[in-house]
Write a protein that holds these residues in place. Structure first.
Motif, short mmCIF file in Angstrom:
data_model
loop_
_atom_site.label_atom_id
_atom_site.label_comp_id
_atom_site.label_asym_id
_atom_site.label_seq_id
_atom_site.Cartn_x
_atom_site.Cartn_y
_atom_site.Cartn_z
N ILE A 29 -21.19 16.67 -32.56
CA ILE A 29 -21.09 18.06 -33.46
C ILE A 29 -22.21 18.47 -34.20
O ILE A 29 -22.46 17.66 -35.05
CB ILE A 29 -19.74 18.33 -33.98
CG1 ILE A 29 -18.57 17.69 -32.74
CG2 ILE A 29 -19.60 19.73 -34.01
CD1 ILE A 29 -17.22 17.44 -33.58
N GLU A 31 -22.82 21.40 -36.52
CA GLU A 31 -22.46 22.64 -37.36
C GLU A 31 -23.74 22.82 -37.45
O GLU A 31 -24.66 22.63 -38.51
CB GLU A 31 -21.85 22.05 -38.15
CG GLU A 31 -21.56 23.35 -39.26
CD GLU A 31 -20.07 23.97 -38.70
OE1 GLU A 31 -20.74 24.99 -39.45
OE2 GLU A 31 -19.80 23.53 -37.91
N LEU A 59 -20.77 17.44 -28.21
CA LEU A 59 -18.98 17.84 -27.84
C LEU A 59 -19.19 19.07 -28.19
O LEU A 59 -17.86 19.80 -27.63
CB LEU A 59 -18.49 17.19 -29.06
CG LEU A 59 -18.79 15.33 -29.01
CD1 LEU A 59 -17.63 14.43 -29.82
CD2 LEU A 59 -18.34 14.83 -26.84
N GLY A 60 -19.66 19.31 -29.11
CA GLY A 60 -19.51 21.20 -29.04
C GLY A 60 -20.69 22.09 -30.33
O GLY A 60 -21.39 21.03 -31.33
N SER A 62 -20.89 24.27 -33.56
CA SER A 62 -19.73 25.28 -34.87
C SER A 62 -20.88 26.12 -35.81
O SER A 62 -21.81 25.54 -36.74
CB SER A 62 -18.65 24.43 -35.25
OG SER A 62 -18.48 25.43 -36.55
N TYR A 134 -12.47 21.91 -33.79
CA TYR A 134 -12.73 20.97 -34.43
C TYR A 134 -11.49 19.84 -34.54
O TYR A 134 -11.68 18.69 -34.51
CB TYR A 134 -13.02 20.67 -36.16
CG TYR A 134 -14.97 21.09 -36.37
CD1 TYR A 134 -15.75 19.70 -36.43
CD2 TYR A 134 -15.37 22.24 -36.83
CE1 TYR A 134 -16.67 20.24 -37.15
CE2 TYR A 134 -16.95 21.95 -37.22
CZ TYR A 134 -17.81 21.07 -37.48
OH TYR A 134 -18.63 20.92 -37.47
N THR A 137 -11.00 19.02 -31.20
CA THR A 137 -12.14 18.35 -30.56
C THR A 137 -11.65 17.26 -30.90
O THR A 137 -12.18 15.21 -30.81
CB THR A 137 -13.77 18.26 -30.70
OG1 THR A 137 -14.04 19.89 -29.87
CG2 THR A 137 -14.63 17.42 -30.34
N VAL A 148 -20.92 13.92 -37.15
CA VAL A 148 -21.67 15.54 -37.26
C VAL A 148 -22.70 15.55 -37.90
O VAL A 148 -23.06 15.11 -38.73
CB VAL A 148 -20.50 16.30 -38.20
CG1 VAL A 148 -19.85 17.13 -38.59
CG2 VAL A 148 -19.11 16.46 -38.23
#
Length: 336
Positions: A29, A31, A59-60, A62, A134, A137, A148
């Protein structure tokens, strides 16, 4: 020799073919405070190239930086690289508003030769709340399977730790992180002889203090001084990314500072260290704390869960070559 092998091997034929074992991929992830300095754009470029090579699964993303074009610029980048379906989230408490967004604007608002917006945006202005993202996921991942990568402020991570049970999980945020995350790879801090309050810490000191004090997994800290020494030259970006079509990394790089300039490669070190740990030196285990003024401190401890990275001149040179290799490689989405 290890550094040379790493440089030659990151985009091997086997990786590009997608034949690698999916169990070896790092679930990440990202950030980011995308919008302050173009090192975030370089870090995202590296993550997406590692996804192309089968070394990572994103996964994404942010975000926590305030500004109208932060998420649109990230969306444009993900879509251009072929990852428009990757979730994109925005902080419920964004930090700053309109300051330092020059390169985000240059990506989100870039127009092509015909005057149309150059980069499509798959999310079309629909962004998930970062803390809900968050929790949703992490709840779906296997235990101890997520890394992360944080290259900005501690804002969203602190809010995640403070979150309570919800429809996604009966666990608190801290419990959810402890169960699902195996490592936090974070760009923060400074270990030079005359340290200063590093930018990522300074923008939300209480949040970063909370993260280092309460984050329940291992932490790998990438301090300011490595990226300060290892730079990405504008000559490389402008020569190798001019394909005859708009490139979001080129737009980001040139949207903030006049040319020629060298972009300090702060954030991408937190990405590279996951794939090529042999290219860095690591401190002994210990505990990193942030004081009330924002200065970081390291206390060695055999039971500590924190380490920080450091490098010598040879490692810096090898890292610069690797970064140039990464940014010069065409994304899979544009390979013939």
């Amino acid at each position: 020799m290890l550094a040379a092998a790493a440089i030659l091997g990151i985009f091997s034929a086997g990786s590009a073919s997608g034949s690698e074992n999916k169990n070896d991929r790092i679930n990440v992830i990202f950030e980011t405070d995308y919008g302050n300095d173009a090192d975030d754009a370089i870090a995202l470029d590296a993550i997406l190239k590692y996804c192309d090579a089968g070394r990572m699964k994103l996964l994404g993303v942010s975000t926590h930086k305030g500004g109208d074009n932060i998420c649109p610029a990230v969306d444009a980048t993900l879509t251009w690289y072929g990852y428009g379906k990757v979730p994109l989230a925005r902080s419920p408490r964004p930090v700053g508003s309109g300051d330092g967004n020059g390169y985000a604007d240059s990506v989100a608002l870039k127009r092509d030769a015909s005057g149309r917006i150059a980069f499509a945006q798959a999310h079309k202005g629909r962004y998930e709340d970062a803390i809900a993202f968050y929790r949703r996921t992490l709840a779906r991942q296997k235990d101890s399977s997520v890394v992360v990568i944080s290259v900005g402020f501690g804002t969203n991570l602190a809010l995640l730790l403070e979150s309570g049970p919800d429809k996604y999980s009966p666990l608190t945020g801290r419990e959810l992180v402890a169960r699902k995350v195996r490592l936090l790879s974070i760009m923060a801090g400074d270990y030079r002889e005359k340290p200063f309050v590093e930018f990522n810490v300074s923008k939300d000191i209480p949040a970063m203090r909370k993260v280092f004090a309460e984050w329940p997994t291992d932490i790998l800290e990438n301090p300011f001084e490595i990226g300060e020494r290892v730079v990405c030259p504008s000559s490389v970006i402008n020569e190798r990314l001019s394909w005859g079509r708009p490139h979001p990394l080129l737009c980001a790089f040139n949207g903030l500072n006049p040319n020629p300039h060298n972009q300090a490669a702060f954030d991408v070190m937190s990405v590279i260290a996951l794939v090529h740990p042999e290219m860095f030196s690591h401190s002994e285990p210990g505990t990193i704390t942030i004081d009330a003024q924002g200065y970081n401190h390291f206390t060695p401890s055999a039971t500590g869960r924190h380490r920080y990275l450091y490098t010598n001149e040879a490692q810096d040179a090898a890292l610069q070559k690797l970064i140039i290799k990464i940014v010069s490689t065409k994304p899979k989405n544009f390979r013939k």
